[in-house]
Design an enzyme around this catalytic site. Structure first.
Site, PDB file in Angstrom:
ATOM      1  N   GLY A 238       0.776  -1.231   0.000  1.00 30.54           N
ATOM      2  CA  GLY A 238       0.000   0.000   0.000  1.00 30.54           C
ATOM      3  C   GLY A 238       0.811   1.287   0.000  1.00 30.54           C
ATOM      4  O   GLY A 238       0.287   2.342   0.371  1.00 30.54           O
ATOM      5  N   SER A 239       2.066   1.235  -0.443  1.00 27.98           N
ATOM      6  CA  SER A 239       2.846   2.486  -0.404  1.00 27.98           C
ATOM      7  C   SER A 239       2.297   3.519  -1.387  1.00 27.98           C
ATOM      8  O   SER A 239       2.311   4.719  -1.102  1.00 27.98           O
ATOM      9  CB  SER A 239       4.329   2.213  -0.667  1.00 27.98           C
ATOM     10  OG  SER A 239       4.557   1.805  -1.993  1.00 27.98           O
TER      11      SER A 239
ATOM     12  N   ARG B 169     -15.916 -15.742  -9.011  1.00 30.02           N
ATOM     13  CA  ARG B 169     -15.596 -14.401  -9.504  1.00 30.02           C
ATOM     14  C   ARG B 169     -16.788 -13.456  -9.379  1.00 30.02           C
ATOM     15  O   ARG B 169     -16.648 -12.297  -9.006  1.00 30.02           O
ATOM     16  CB  ARG B 169     -15.137 -14.498 -10.962  1.00 30.02           C
ATOM     17  CG  ARG B 169     -14.994 -13.174 -11.670  1.00 30.02           C
ATOM     18  CD  ARG B 169     -14.577 -13.379 -13.099  1.00 30.02           C
ATOM     19  NE  ARG B 169     -13.154 -13.628 -13.218  1.00 30.02           N
ATOM     20  CZ  ARG B 169     -12.235 -12.664 -13.296  1.00 30.02           C
ATOM     21  NH1 ARG B 169     -12.580 -11.402 -13.265  1.00 30.02           N
ATOM     22  NH2 ARG B 169     -10.962 -12.961 -13.414  1.00 30.02           N
TER      23      ARG B 169
ATOM     24  N   ASN C 141      -4.775   2.540 -13.231  1.00 30.17           N
ATOM     25  CA  ASN C 141      -3.860   1.544 -12.675  1.00 30.17           C
ATOM     26  C   ASN C 141      -2.436   2.059 -12.823  1.00 30.17           C
ATOM     27  O   ASN C 141      -2.146   2.849 -13.726  1.00 30.17           O
ATOM     28  CB  ASN C 141      -3.993   0.213 -13.424  1.00 30.17           C
ATOM     29  CG  ASN C 141      -3.119  -0.873 -12.832  1.00 30.17           C
ATOM     30  OD1 ASN C 141      -3.023  -1.009 -11.604  1.00 30.17           O
ATOM     31  ND2 ASN C 141      -2.444  -1.642 -13.682  1.00 30.17           N
TER      32      ASN C 141
ATOM     33  N   HIS D 146       1.462   0.488 -13.236  1.00 25.80           N
ATOM     34  CA  HIS D 146       2.137  -0.774 -13.557  1.00 25.80           C
ATOM     35  C   HIS D 146       3.646  -0.527 -13.555  1.00 25.80           C
ATOM     36  O   HIS D 146       4.108   0.456 -14.139  1.00 25.80           O
ATOM     37  CB  HIS D 146       1.681  -1.279 -14.924  1.00 25.80           C
ATOM     38  CG  HIS D 146       2.289  -2.595 -15.286  1.00 25.80           C
ATOM     39  ND1 HIS D 146       1.878  -3.784 -14.723  1.00 25.80           N
ATOM     40  CD2 HIS D 146       3.291  -2.901 -16.134  1.00 25.80           C
ATOM     41  CE1 HIS D 146       2.612  -4.771 -15.209  1.00 25.80           C
ATOM     42  NE2 HIS D 146       3.481  -4.269 -16.074  1.00 25.80           N
TER      43      HIS D 146
ATOM     44  N   SER E 245       4.290   3.079 -15.332  1.00 23.81           N
ATOM     45  CA  SER E 245       3.296   3.695 -16.204  1.00 23.81           C
ATOM     46  C   SER E 245       1.954   3.779 -15.482  1.00 23.81           C
ATOM     47  O   SER E 245       1.564   2.841 -14.791  1.00 23.81           O
ATOM     48  CB  SER E 245       3.083   2.841 -17.460  1.00 23.81           C
ATOM     49  OG  SER E 245       4.303   2.519 -18.097  1.00 23.81           O
TER      50      SER E 245
ATOM     51  N   ASP F  73      -3.229  -4.572 -18.425  1.00 25.06           N
ATOM     52  CA  ASP F  73      -2.166  -3.557 -18.530  1.00 25.06           C
ATOM     53  C   ASP F  73      -2.156  -2.906 -19.915  1.00 25.06           C
ATOM     54  O   ASP F  73      -1.114  -2.442 -20.387  1.00 25.06           O
ATOM     55  CB  ASP F  73      -0.786  -4.166 -18.232  1.00 25.06           C
ATOM     56  CG  ASP F  73      -0.712  -4.773 -16.840  1.00 25.06           C
ATOM     57  OD1 ASP F  73      -1.340  -4.225 -15.923  1.00 25.06           O
ATOM     58  OD2 ASP F  73      -0.025  -5.804 -16.671  1.00 25.06           O
TER      59      ASP F  73
HETATM   60  C1  GRF Z   1       3.665  -1.123  -7.492  1.00 24.51           C
HETATM   61  O1  GRF Z   1       4.959  -1.357  -7.961  1.00 24.51           O
HETATM   62  C2  GRF Z   1       2.682  -1.008  -8.624  1.00 24.51           C
HETATM   63  O2  GRF Z   1       3.240  -0.500  -9.781  1.00 24.51           O
HETATM   64  C3  GRF Z   1       2.274  -2.437  -8.837  1.00 24.51           C
HETATM   65  O3  GRF Z   1       2.254  -3.013  -7.572  1.00 24.51           O
HETATM   66  C4  GRF Z   1       3.136  -2.320  -6.713  1.00 24.51           C
HETATM   67  C5  GRF Z   1       2.339  -1.912  -5.514  1.00 24.51           C
HETATM   68  O4  GRF Z   1       3.144  -1.410  -4.486  1.00 24.51           O
HETATM   69  N1  GRF Z   1       1.023  -2.497  -9.548  1.00 24.51           N
HETATM   70  P1  GRF Z   1       2.468  -0.798  -3.172  1.00 24.51           P
HETATM   71  O5  GRF Z   1       1.524  -1.854  -2.617  1.00 24.51           O
HETATM   72  O6  GRF Z   1       1.728   0.450  -3.579  1.00 24.51           O
HETATM   73  O7  GRF Z   1       3.598  -0.524  -2.246  1.00 24.51           O
END
Ligand code: GRF
Length: 214
Positions: free
Chosen positions: A11-12, A69, A111, A113, A140, A149
């Protein structure tokens, strides 16, 4: 604008977005943080920030070893609607949503990625970049469509790959840029500068024929 931030892990990015909302950099508020994994580190971080948290543990939606799902996505939808979110921000969400789920959120779901899309869709991007011997990597932000993606790109940040990099070092370098990149893109969306325009996004009225390089 009210944001639903959907996570599966640490969750950073969620924290960076929540802080940018709190300081006013993003003209939006976090309506809810949703995790599809009960053990996600981001749950505690969201609670520490006093954000509403909903856990929809994907593991509990398994029937005879298979994910239900429909039930899982219905619970997700309920949490988003129940918190009156206008936009959905996927931030380390490790699940590919169905086309039916995504369609109504066209232009309102983003999103991030960890690669320079369209290179390296899918998992393990840092390892794959290292294995390929690339000299450049990055992150991105894109609009979400049914294609994994693959939705229209908004903005990218590039980082160099150093000769002695391992996955941890490279991923830390990308993460640091993500924490600037993602709030910026959400600020564009929330302020109306970024428009979906029927799948041909514009920023400040100009077509985004290629992603902005941050
Ligand atoms: C990030 O690198 C993001 O690009 C990818 O998953 C990671 C999530 O990191 N989709 P965090 O949980 O936000 O620390």
């Amino acid at each position: 604008m009210r944001l639903a931030i959907v996570i599966s892990g640490g969750g950073s990015n969620m924290v960076a977005i929540a802080r940018a909302c709190a300081t006013g950099q993003i003209p939006a508020e976090v309506a809810v943080v949703i995790s599809d994994h009960a053990g996600a580190g981001g749950i505690e971080r969201a609670r520490q920030l006093d954000l509403p948290v909903v856990v929809i543990d994907r593991g509990t939606y398994r029937r005879n070893g298979r994910l239900d799902r429909q039930a899982f996505e219905a619970a997700l939808e309920d949490a988003i609607r129940g918190h009156h979110a206008d936009a959905v921000i996927l931030a380390g969400f490790m699940f590919v949503l169905s086309a039916d789920f995504v369609a109504p959120y066209a232009g309102r779901m983003l999103n991030i990625h960890p690669s320079l899309l369209p290179r390296y869709t899918g998992l393990d991007t840092h390892a794959r970049v290292l294995a390929a011997g690339d000299q450049e990597h990055g992150a991105s932000v894109h609009f979400v469509t049914a294609e994994l993606d693959g939705g229209p790109l908004i903005v990218q940040a590039r980082v160099p790959v150093q000769p002695d990099d391992d996955i941890a070092a490279l991923s830390a370098r990308v993460h640091a840029r993500e924490h600037i990149l993602y709030p910026m893109a959400i600020q564009w969306l929330a302020s109306g500068r970024l428009q979906w325009n029927g799948g041909r996004p514009t920023l400040d009225g100009r077509a985004l024929s290629a992603p902005v390089q941050a």
